[in-house]
Design a protein around this motif. Structure first.
Motif, PDB file in Angstrom:
ATOM      1  N   ASN A 120       0.824  -1.214   0.000  1.00 13.93           N
ATOM      2  CA  ASN A 120       0.000   0.000   0.000  1.00 13.93           C
ATOM      3  C   ASN A 120       0.857   1.263   0.000  1.00 13.93           C
ATOM      4  N   GLN A 121       1.969   1.222  -0.697  1.00 13.95           N
ATOM      5  CA  GLN A 121       2.831   2.391  -0.774  1.00 13.95           C
ATOM      6  C   GLN A 121       2.157   3.495  -1.590  1.00 13.95           C
ATOM      7  N   LYS A 122       2.192   4.677  -1.058  1.00 18.41           N
ATOM      8  CA  LYS A 122       1.614   5.816  -1.755  1.00 18.41           C
ATOM      9  C   LYS A 122       2.635   6.433  -2.710  1.00 18.41           C
ATOM     10  N   PHE A 123       2.106   7.094  -3.683  1.00 14.72           N
ATOM     11  CA  PHE A 123       2.971   7.713  -4.676  1.00 14.72           C
ATOM     12  C   PHE A 123       3.602   8.973  -4.085  1.00 14.72           C
ATOM     13  N   GLY A 124       4.923   9.087  -4.263  1.00 12.39           N
ATOM     14  CA  GLY A 124       5.605  10.286  -3.812  1.00 12.39           C
ATOM     15  C   GLY A 124       6.123  10.231  -2.400  1.00 12.39           C
ATOM     16  N   VAL A 125       6.220   9.053  -1.794  1.00 14.48           N
ATOM     17  CA  VAL A 125       6.755   8.966  -0.442  1.00 14.48           C
ATOM     18  C   VAL A 125       8.258   9.198  -0.482  1.00 14.48           C
ATOM     19  N   SER A 126       8.788   9.665   0.635  1.00 17.28           N
ATOM     20  CA  SER A 126      10.218   9.979   0.693  1.00 17.28           C
ATOM     21  C   SER A 126      11.034   8.699   0.862  1.00 17.28           C
ATOM     22  N   GLN A 127      12.331   8.834   0.604  1.00 24.34           N
ATOM     23  CA  GLN A 127      13.231   7.697   0.756  1.00 24.34           C
ATOM     24  C   GLN A 127      13.321   7.256   2.209  1.00 24.34           C
ATOM     25  N   PHE A 128      13.257   8.201   3.119  1.00 30.62           N
ATOM     26  CA  PHE A 128      13.299   7.858   4.544  1.00 30.62           C
ATOM     27  C   PHE A 128      12.080   7.022   4.930  1.00 30.62           C
ATOM     28  N   THR A 129      10.916   7.394   4.432  1.00 34.03           N
ATOM     29  CA  THR A 129       9.700   6.623   4.739  1.00 34.03           C
ATOM     30  C   THR A 129       9.788   5.225   4.161  1.00 34.03           C
ATOM     31  N   GLU A 130      10.302   5.103   2.959  1.00 37.77           N
ATOM     32  CA  GLU A 130      10.462   3.781   2.372  1.00 37.77           C
ATOM     33  C   GLU A 130      11.417   2.920   3.202  1.00 37.77           C
ATOM     34  N   GLN A 131      12.504   3.533   3.676  1.00 35.14           N
ATOM     35  CA  GLN A 131      13.456   2.770   4.481  1.00 35.14           C
ATOM     36  C   GLN A 131      12.844   2.332   5.797  1.00 35.14           C
ATOM     37  N   VAL A 132      12.064   3.211   6.416  1.00 37.86           N
ATOM     38  CA  VAL A 132      11.403   2.847   7.676  1.00 37.86           C
ATOM     39  C   VAL A 132      10.386   1.747   7.456  1.00 37.86           C
ATOM     40  N   ASN A 133       9.601   1.829   6.403  1.00 40.70           N
ATOM     41  CA  ASN A 133       8.615   0.782   6.114  1.00 40.70           C
ATOM     42  C   ASN A 133       9.288  -0.556   5.818  1.00 40.70           C
ATOM     43  N   TYR A 134      10.401  -0.502   5.105  1.00 43.48           N
ATOM     44  CA  TYR A 134      11.124  -1.746   4.826  1.00 43.48           C
ATOM     45  C   TYR A 134      11.644  -2.370   6.125  1.00 43.48           C
ATOM     46  N   GLN A 135      12.167  -1.534   7.021  1.00 44.55           N
ATOM     47  CA  GLN A 135      12.665  -2.069   8.289  1.00 44.55           C
ATOM     48  C   GLN A 135      11.527  -2.640   9.121  1.00 44.55           C
ATOM     49  N   ARG A 136      10.382  -1.961   9.159  1.00 47.15           N
ATOM     50  CA  ARG A 136       9.214  -2.482   9.892  1.00 47.15           C
ATOM     51  C   ARG A 136       8.740  -3.818   9.307  1.00 47.15           C
ATOM     52  N   ALA A 137       8.707  -3.890   7.979  1.00 42.45           N
ATOM     53  CA  ALA A 137       8.275  -5.129   7.337  1.00 42.45           C
ATOM     54  C   ALA A 137       9.239  -6.271   7.639  1.00 42.45           C
ATOM     55  N   LEU A 138      10.549  -5.979   7.603  1.00 39.59           N
ATOM     56  CA  LEU A 138      11.539  -7.012   7.890  1.00 39.59           C
ATOM     57  C   LEU A 138      11.440  -7.466   9.341  1.00 39.59           C
ATOM     58  N   GLU A 139      11.234  -6.549  10.260  1.00 42.05           N
ATOM     59  CA  GLU A 139      11.060  -6.922  11.666  1.00 42.05           C
ATOM     60  C   GLU A 139       9.806  -7.760  11.860  1.00 42.05           C
ATOM     61  N   GLY A 140       8.721  -7.399  11.169  1.00 43.90           N
ATOM     62  CA  GLY A 140       7.484  -8.178  11.293  1.00 43.90           C
ATOM     63  C   GLY A 140       7.624  -9.588  10.754  1.00 43.90           C
ATOM     64  N   GLU A 141       8.300  -9.745   9.625  1.00 45.47           N
ATOM     65  CA  GLU A 141       8.491 -11.091   9.077  1.00 45.47           C
ATOM     66  C   GLU A 141       9.360 -11.934   9.989  1.00 45.47           C
ATOM     67  N   LEU A 142      10.403 -11.353  10.556  1.00 41.71           N
ATOM     68  CA  LEU A 142      11.237 -12.106  11.492  1.00 41.71           C
ATOM     69  C   LEU A 142      10.455 -12.472  12.752  1.00 41.71           C
ATOM     70  N   THR A 143       9.590 -11.572  13.213  1.00 42.49           N
ATOM     71  CA  THR A 143       8.773 -11.874  14.382  1.00 42.49           C
ATOM     72  C   THR A 143       7.851 -13.051  14.114  1.00 42.49           C
ATOM     73  N   ARG A 144       7.218 -13.083  12.961  1.00 41.65           N
ATOM     74  CA  ARG A 144       6.335 -14.199  12.621  1.00 41.65           C
ATOM     75  C   ARG A 144       7.113 -15.516  12.535  1.00 41.65           C
ATOM     76  N   SER A 145       8.321 -15.457  11.976  1.00 43.77           N
ATOM     77  CA  SER A 145       9.116 -16.683  11.873  1.00 43.77           C
ATOM     78  C   SER A 145       9.505 -17.198  13.251  1.00 43.77           C
ATOM     79  N   ILE A 146       9.858 -16.294  14.166  1.00 45.40           N
ATOM     80  CA  ILE A 146      10.255 -16.734  15.506  1.00 45.40           C
ATOM     81  C   ILE A 146       9.048 -17.247  16.282  1.00 45.40           C
TER      82      ILE A 146
END
Length: 568
Positions: A120-146
């Motif tokens: 659900n990425q919106k058009f025109g988001v900043s690079q910082f927001t993309e990096q934060v969302n990627y980190q949140r997504a990676l943390e969530g996937e690792l949490t589900r695996s654990i």
């Protein structure tokens, strides 16, 4: 008497129609009572056959709980809450089906979000927001695996991802921290902690397992640093146990056909060397025969000079003077002797030869140099000894006595002969690979095994089968007792109360009128006391009617005439 009859008719007219119908038809109350009893038994039976509810999901967040309840309502699956609303229960036969259907809808989502956050990425988001969302997504996937690990109830993962830098000195390694919430009564071993650390390090680039910190819900540090060579880790201990069990199986497998499967016990203590050794050896052989040695390089030079003797001596005026008149020498040296005197071999690896031979035509000078280099004889060996070698084995074997018949024909335990015991010891040495240089030790003992104590038999009232049978019988017995109580405690007293009054009234009316009629079938069912009481009352009524007929015949005739008119 007419007044009494009229009063009775007036009283009957005031009664309810339902009671009149019940009194008019005595079988109807019995049918109603039986129906009520059957209905009560059926209700209790249905209550006992109610579906058994099991936990569908527990410890749900409010958002997931609402979404799950909404989906269950759409699927027409009955549910209820338990544990203060912290768990959703459904029928036991629908638990797995409901979980599969909810999983197809992506429920429950859990408290963390995964890579679906990137959908659900919106058009025109900043690079910082993309990096934060990627980190949140990676943390969530690792949490589900654990959280998929059986002993882990919940988990939280925090990643520290540094920004990339072009300068090597400014580069930083990523790190991670994990908080585990374990199920009540469950624990996690060192191997599982190491597996979680390697799982996270393998999912994040340039993240090592040493930079992963794991803590439980009580604040205990689970990812303790490695002790290095001072101690053994779980993998080394497991390897040692596997080696010991392997030797035990080999020893017991070779002895069981001889002494029996349950007549031998073996234990092995293995001393394993987990150190890694590297050894490099370089040796030089002594000088060998040059004729057999390999030539590395060879160099030769020849110089030949003919004519007058070249100028020599100290430079100056004397050396620049013209030569004197030559004169022939009295004796001359042989060419071979000069060659032998001037050409001597050099070192073992070089030879220099110089020769000068005069000629008849004039002076001559010949020089020859030869240099030979031989290969140096040496040997280099590089040995690397892998970890996990067996340094020493200690084996203990116990062999049971052998049963043999005695003089009376009874089987008694007897010790094995010394020769057979020595044979057993030799077999153990062969099976374990005995090495005296390694310091192995073997001890074989022949002893009688203690009889295994039989398991205590549970009393009848504690056996699981009898408990289940008692529960089933008790349930049906409870239903039967409840049915008897409804019949004898409620239905039957009500029937007696509503059916006995009209019978007694009819009997009293018949006795008062002097009409002595045969007892009805309902009257024959009364108890002996009631019959005796009715008989005495009937006699009193007869005496009263006779006395009344003798004293006032007209009144009796009027009453009879009135009865006859009413019958018409």
């Amino acid at each position: 008497m007419n007044a009494a009859v009229a009063g009775a008719n007036a009283t009957d007219g005031k009664k309810l129609p339902i009671l009149e119908q019940l009194r008019a038809n005595p079988k109807l109350p019995m049918m109603v009572g039986a129906s009520l009893a059957v209905a009560a038994i059926a209700a209790f039976w249905l209550w006992s056959r109610a579906p058994d509810y099991r936990v569908l999901y527990s410890n749900l967040s409010d958002r997931d709980g609402g979404a799950i309840i909404s989906s269950l309502q759409q699927m027409n699956i009955p549910y209820k809450f338990a544990e203060g609303g912290g768990a959703v229960l459904v029928a036991a036969d629908q638990v797995h089906e409901a979980r599969l259907k909810l999983a197809s809808q992506g429920l429950p989502k859990g408290g963390s979000v995964g890579f679906e956050l990137m959908d659900n990425q919106k058009f025109g988001v900043s690079q910082f927001t993309e990096q934060v969302n990627y980190q949140r997504a990676l943390e969530g996937e690792l949490t589900r695996s654990i959280e998929s690990i059986s002993a882990v109830e919940a988990a939280r993962v925090h990643l520290a991802l540094p920004k990339p830098s072009l300068f090597v000195r400014d580069q930083q390694k990523p790190s991670a921290s994990v908080i585990l919430t374990l199920h009540r009564g469950r624990s996690i071993d060192e191997g599982q902690v190491s597996a979680i650390a390697h799982l996270i390090s393998s999912s994040v680039p340039e993240l090592t397992a040493k930079n992963v910190t794991i803590v439980d819900q009580s604040g205990n540090l689970l990812s303790t640093p490695s002790t290095g060579n001072r101690g053994l880790d779980a993998t080394q201990l497991k390897y040692t146990q596997e080696i010991e069990q392997s030797y035990i199986r080999r020893i017991e497998a070779i002895l069981q056909p001889i002494v029996g499967a349950s007549n031998v016990k073996a234990q092995v203590a293995a001393d394993i060397d987990f150190s890694t050794v590297e050894h490099t050896d370089e040796k030089y052989a002594p000088n060998q025969d040059p004729s057999k040695a390999a030539i590395r390089s060879q160099q030769s030079s020849d110089a030949n000079q003919q004519g007058a003797t070249p100028p020599g001596g100290v430079p100056g005026a004397l050396s620049n003077q013209p030569p004197l008149t030559p004169s022939a020498p009295i004796t001359t040296a042989q060419p071979n002797q000069g060659a032998a005197a001037n050409g001597q071999p050099g070192a073992a690896n070089a030879s220099n030869v110089a020769s000068t031979a005069p000629r008849s035509g004039g002076a001559s000078n010949v020089r020859r140099d030869v240099t030979t280099n031989y290969e140096v004889d040496r040997s280099i060996s590089h040995v690397q000894q892998a970890a996990g070698g067996v340094k020493r084995l200690s084996v203990a074997v116990v062999v049971n006595y052998r049963g043999a018949p005695n003089a009376q024909g009874k089987t008694v335990a007897q010790a094995l002969p010394a020769a057979e015991l020595e044979q057993v010891k030799n077999l153990v040495k062969q099976a374990m690979g005995f090495s005296a240089e390694r310091g192995d030790s073997v001890n074989v003992v022949n002893s009688q095994f203690a009889g295994e104590a039989p398991e205590p038999e549970l009393p009848v009232w504690r056996q699981p089968d009898n408990i289940d049978l008692a529960k089933t019988v008790g349930k049906y017995l409870l239903f039967a007792l409840l049915g008897f109580w409804v019949w004898f405690g409620i239905v039957r007293p009500l029937l007696r109360k509503h059916l006995q009054a009209p019978q007694e009234a009819a009997i009293a009316a018949s006795e008062g009128s002097g009409n002595i009629a045969a007892p009805t079938p309902e009257q024959t069912k009364l108890s002996e006391e009631t019959r005796q009481r009715l008989a005495d009352r009937h006699q009193e009524n007869l005496l009263h009617a006779q006395t009344l007929a003798e004293n006032d015949p007209r009144l009796v005739a009027m009453v009879i005439k009135n009865w006859m008119g009413n019958d018409e």
